[in-house]
Design an enzyme around this catalytic site. Structure first.
Site, PDB file in Angstrom:
ATOM      1  N   TRP A 102       0.827  -1.211   0.000  1.00  0.00           N
ATOM      2  CA  TRP A 102       0.000   0.000   0.000  1.00  0.00           C
ATOM      3  C   TRP A 102       0.857   1.255   0.000  1.00  0.00           C
ATOM      4  O   TRP A 102       0.529   2.243  -0.653  1.00  0.00           O
ATOM      5  CB  TRP A 102      -1.013  -0.022   1.138  1.00  0.00           C
ATOM      6  CG  TRP A 102      -2.094  -1.024   0.853  1.00  0.00           C
ATOM      7  CD1 TRP A 102      -2.368  -2.170   1.548  1.00  0.00           C
ATOM      8  CD2 TRP A 102      -3.024  -1.000  -0.252  1.00  0.00           C
ATOM      9  NE1 TRP A 102      -3.388  -2.847   0.947  1.00  0.00           N
ATOM     10  CE2 TRP A 102      -3.822  -2.166  -0.142  1.00  0.00           C
ATOM     11  CE3 TRP A 102      -3.260  -0.123  -1.303  1.00  0.00           C
ATOM     12  CZ2 TRP A 102      -4.838  -2.462  -1.062  1.00  0.00           C
ATOM     13  CZ3 TRP A 102      -4.270  -0.415  -2.224  1.00  0.00           C
ATOM     14  CH2 TRP A 102      -5.049  -1.568  -2.097  1.00  0.00           C
ATOM     15  N   ASP A 172      -1.993   6.774   6.131  1.00  0.00           N
ATOM     16  CA  ASP A 172      -3.042   5.913   5.584  1.00  0.00           C
ATOM     17  C   ASP A 172      -3.409   4.919   6.679  1.00  0.00           C
ATOM     18  O   ASP A 172      -2.659   3.988   6.959  1.00  0.00           O
ATOM     19  CB  ASP A 172      -2.511   5.193   4.336  1.00  0.00           C
ATOM     20  CG  ASP A 172      -3.522   4.211   3.749  1.00  0.00           C
ATOM     21  OD1 ASP A 172      -4.628   4.065   4.320  1.00  0.00           O
ATOM     22  OD2 ASP A 172      -3.215   3.608   2.704  1.00  0.00           O
ATOM     23  N   LYS A 196     -12.591  -1.531   5.731  1.00  0.00           N
ATOM     24  CA  LYS A 196     -11.829  -2.480   6.527  1.00  0.00           C
ATOM     25  C   LYS A 196     -12.367  -2.496   7.962  1.00  0.00           C
ATOM     26  O   LYS A 196     -12.826  -3.506   8.445  1.00  0.00           O
ATOM     27  CB  LYS A 196     -10.336  -2.123   6.546  1.00  0.00           C
ATOM     28  CG  LYS A 196      -9.466  -2.570   5.363  1.00  0.00           C
ATOM     29  CD  LYS A 196     -10.026  -2.333   4.007  1.00  0.00           C
ATOM     30  CE  LYS A 196      -9.171  -2.804   2.860  1.00  0.00           C
ATOM     31  NZ  LYS A 196      -8.143  -1.886   2.402  1.00  0.00           N
TER      32      LYS A 196
END
Ligand SMILES: *Cc1c(COP(=O)(O)O)cnc(C)c1O
Length: 360
Positions: A102, A172, A196
């Protein structure tokens, strides 16, 4: 009806009580005679729902008054671009820490708008650790320092907020927001896709310090302009109304659980027992440096790769699903976000022990 234990990395399990409440309110929300899905986003009823969600998020995270909370579309991936567009201001360079897949995606997108300096990278260690803060090369002239607080695929998590070296710190937090206590005042900007650990897909939360707003790169689409979104209550256009509502229900559930300190204690217990089960077995292994293991995503392998399909099939029969690792890394991954009950982790551990007894 029976609900199985869903270890999906995202979109992922939601608390059953949240889904039950959504079901009960589906046709008639609060005596309005209509579903939340059918409401105008400008209606008094809907604006109330949206404002309550923001108030609950502010309460849970103790967000200081000089931060804006935005509810946007485009996912965390949209923010990979929006962040440099909004925060570059008069600078040309941005700093990123590369701890996994990511981080790399965030870096790739930022390169379209700025010169990216990688302050530290764990790529040479196959992303199994986090480089010590003392070894980072943070450029003091960069517009901000970005890191990924939890690498959802690699299962690597920052246990502490890194020192930003005087730069606005950007994180993030897509896969670990609301899983632990957090000092928001340490950050310039926090962002997270909801799917999530906060709700369903379709909505992304951005928490941004207000002095960073208002210097957007020319050409930035209005819907990605934080200042414009802040001025319009995140309703510059029609927001994802139902996702926002469901996110609000998850926040109410989290408050009922006792808030972040309480859920953090549960998350420490859940992840602790799963890692202990992996570590004490010669059959299972986890590749991550124990100091940086994620409480949310636990990747693991078995000694004999040929048994992977059998493991997944037998797990499914035992009511444990979505345990396959990310397609880029293989193996297994148990995502155990806030909504995964401790009983689900206990059932997984019991299944793993039984599988090892049979096949190990
Ligand atoms: C899932 C995830 C993303 C991507 O989210 P989208 O909403 O699909 O854009 C980004 N960062 C992290 C850490 C993630 O877990």
């Amino acid at each position: 009806m029976s609900r199985i234990h869903n270890f999906s990395a995202g979109p992922s399990a939601l608390p059953t009580s949240v889904l039950e409440r959504a079901r009960d309110e589906l046709l008639d929300w609060g005596g309005t005679g209509m579903s939340v899905m059918e409401m105008s986003h400008r209606s008094k009823a809907y604006v109330g729902i949206a404002e309550q969600a923001e108030a609950n998020l502010r309460e849970l995270l103790a967000i200081p008054a000089n931060y804006k909370v935005l509810f946007l579309q485009g996912g965390a991936t949209g923010q990979f671009a929006a962040i440099p567009m909004n925060l570059l201001r008069s600078k040309t360079t941005v700093c990123y820490v590369n701890t996994g897949i990511w981080s790399k995606k965030a870096i790739g997108e930022a390169k379209r708008y700025a010169t990216v300096k990688v302050a530290a990278s764990a790529e040479a260690e196959s992303f199994s650790t986090i480089p010590a803060r003392g070894e980072w090369a943070v450029d003091p002239d960069a517009a901000y320092l970005h890191y990924t607080s939890n690498e959802t695929i690699g299962g690597v998590e920052f246990q502490e907020i890194p020192d930003a070296g005087g730069l606005p710190l950007v994180a993030d937090m897509s896969s670990n927001i609301l899983s632990r206590s957090l000092d928001v005042s340490r950050f310039g900007l926090i962002y997270a896709g909801a799917q999530k650990n906060m709700g369903p897909a379709g909505i992304t939360v951005v928490i941004v310090r207000d002095d960073l707003l208002g210097q957007t790169l020319p050409g930035t689409p209005s819907i990605f302009d934080y200042q414009q979104q802040a001025e319009n209550g995140s309703m510059l256009n029609t927001p994802p109304t139902y996702s926002w509502y469901l996110l609000g229900l998850v926040l109410e559930w989290l408050k009922d659980q006792g808030g972040l300190a309480a859920i953090e204690a549960v998350n420490i217990r859940k992840s602790g027992k799963l890692y202990a089960a992996i570590d004490q077995s010669p059959f299972y292994s986890n590749p991550v440096d124990p100091a940086h293991r994620s409480r949310m995503n636990v990747p693991f392998r078995i000694a004999n790769d040929d048994l992977e399909k059998t493991f997944l099939a037998e797990a499914k029969n035992a009511g444990l699903v979505n345990l396959e690792g990310h397609r880029s890394v293989g193996g297994f991954r148990a995502s155990i976000y806030n909504a995964m009950p401790e009983a689900g982790v206990d059932a997984l551990i019991a299944f793993m022990a039984e599988f090892e007894r049979k096949h190990g």
